[in-house]
Scaffold this motif. Structure first.
Motif, mmCIF file in Angstrom:
data_model
loop_
_atom_site.group_PDB
_atom_site.id
_atom_site.type_symbol
_atom_site.label_atom_id
_atom_site.label_comp_id
_atom_site.label_asym_id
_atom_site.label_seq_id
_atom_site.Cartn_x
_atom_site.Cartn_y
_atom_site.Cartn_z
ATOM 1 N N GLU A 84 -1.839 -5.700 -5.298
ATOM 2 C CA GLU A 84 -2.561 -6.807 -4.684
ATOM 3 C C GLU A 84 -1.730 -8.086 -4.654
ATOM 4 O O GLU A 84 -0.865 -8.308 -5.513
ATOM 5 C CB GLU A 84 -3.858 -7.081 -5.453
ATOM 6 N N ASN A 111 -2.188 0.681 -4.784
ATOM 7 C CA ASN A 111 -1.986 -0.595 -4.094
ATOM 8 C C ASN A 111 -1.529 -1.666 -5.079
ATOM 9 O O ASN A 111 -1.880 -1.627 -6.259
ATOM 10 C CB ASN A 111 -3.275 -1.069 -3.422
ATOM 11 N N GLU A 151 0.854 -1.194 0.000
ATOM 12 C CA GLU A 151 0.000 0.000 0.000
ATOM 13 C C GLU A 151 0.885 1.239 0.000
ATOM 14 O O GLU A 151 1.660 1.458 0.933
ATOM 15 C CB GLU A 151 -0.905 0.005 1.225
#
Length: 236
Positions: A26, A24, A3
C-alpha cells in the motif's frame, strides 16, 4: 501501490524460484520482505524492477504493468541492490548525475537532493573521488544517494543496511519515515529482523519460492517477536 498477482518464475524451466506469489504493498507504508538465503527474495525484487522477466502472473505499479509499460513503471521507482556494482571508473558525482540524466531531473532539483543526502551520509567531500577507491559501505551510500536524487515515489531495496555504519543506518531509517509521511512506498528485503519489526508496517515471509505469511507486522508477530515467528515458520 504495488500489486503482485500470481507471479511465478523459473530459471531452469523446472524448479520455481518464485511460485504463484500474490500480495499488495500500500501507499504510505514500509514493507519488509524476509526469508532465508535462496528463498526467492531477490528474484521477486528484480521482477518488480523489470530487471528479470517472469513466467506468469502480473506486477502492477501504480496502475501500470511492468510487462507492458516497463519504462512508465521505472520512472516512478528507484532500486538499491544488495551488492552495489557501480561503474568503478566513474567519479561518484558523475555516476549520480548519470542516474539523474536517465530520469530527466533538472539541475536545480538534482543538486538540492545531492547536496542534502551527500551531507547526511557524510559523502560530500568524496563526490569527486573515483568509485574504485571506495569501501563497500561508501559504494552503498552512493547507490542510495543516486536512488534518492530523483525523488522516487517507490523505493525498492535489497538488504539496504548491509555495509552501512550505525549513523548511516539511523539516517536511512529517518529517510524512510519521511518518505512514507509523503505517501510513498518503501519495499525492502532484510535479514535484520529486529530492525524490520520496529520499522515496518507490513511484512511478507517467503520460503522455497512460496509466500508463507503476509500481513500487518503487528498481526504477524502478535505478542511475540518477528524473529521467533520467522524461526517457527522455518522449522515447519
Amino acid at each position: 501501490m504495488i500489486e503482485i498477482k500470481n507471479v511465478s518464475k523459473s530459471y531452469d524451466g523446472k524448479k520455481k524460484a518464485i511460485d504463484n506469489i500474490s500480495f499488495n504493498v500500500e501507499d504510505g507504508s514500509i514493507f519488509a520482505f524476509i526469508g532465508p538465503n535462496g528463498a526467492g527474495k531477490t528474484t521477486l525484487i528484480k521482477s518488480i524492477m523489470g530487471i528479470h522477466d517472469f513466467d506468469s502472473g502480473e506486477i502492477i505499479i501504480n496502475g501500470k504493468s511492468v510487462k507492458s509499460d516497463p519504462i512508465g513503471c521505472k520512472k516512478i521507482m528507484a532500486y538499491v541492490p544488495d551488492n552495489p556494482d557501480l561503474y568503478e571508473n566513474m567519479k561518484a558525482i558523475d555516476f549520480i548525475n548519470f542516474i539523474c540524466d536517465m530520469y530527466d531531473i533538472s539541475k536545480n532539483d538534482r543538486m538540492k537532493n545531492i547536496n542534502k543526502y551527500s551531507k547526511l551520509f557524510e559523502m560530500e567531500n568524496k563526490l569527486g573521488d573515483d568509485i574504485s577507491s571506495f569501501s563497500h559501505g561508501m559504494k552503498q551510500k552512493i547507490a542510495i544517494i543516486a536512488a534518492l536524487a530523483h525523488n522516487p515515489n517507490i523505493l525498492v531495496m535489497d538488504e539496504p543496511f548491509v555495509g552501512l555504519d550505525p549513523k548511516a543506518v539511523f539516517d536511512m531509517k529517518e529517510i524512510m519515515h519521511e518518505m512514507v509521511k509523503e505517501g510513498k512506498i518503501i519495499f525492502f528485503s532484510t535479514h535484520i529482523l529486529d530492525v524490520a519489526e520496529k520499522l515496518c508496517d507490513y511484512v511478507a515471509i517467503i520460503k522455497n519460492g512460496k509466500l508463507i505469511k503476509t500481513g500487518k507486522m503487528k498481526d504477524i508477530k502478535g505478542d511475540t517477536s518477528l524473529e521467533k515467528v520467522f524461526l517457527e515458520l522455518e522449522e515447519k
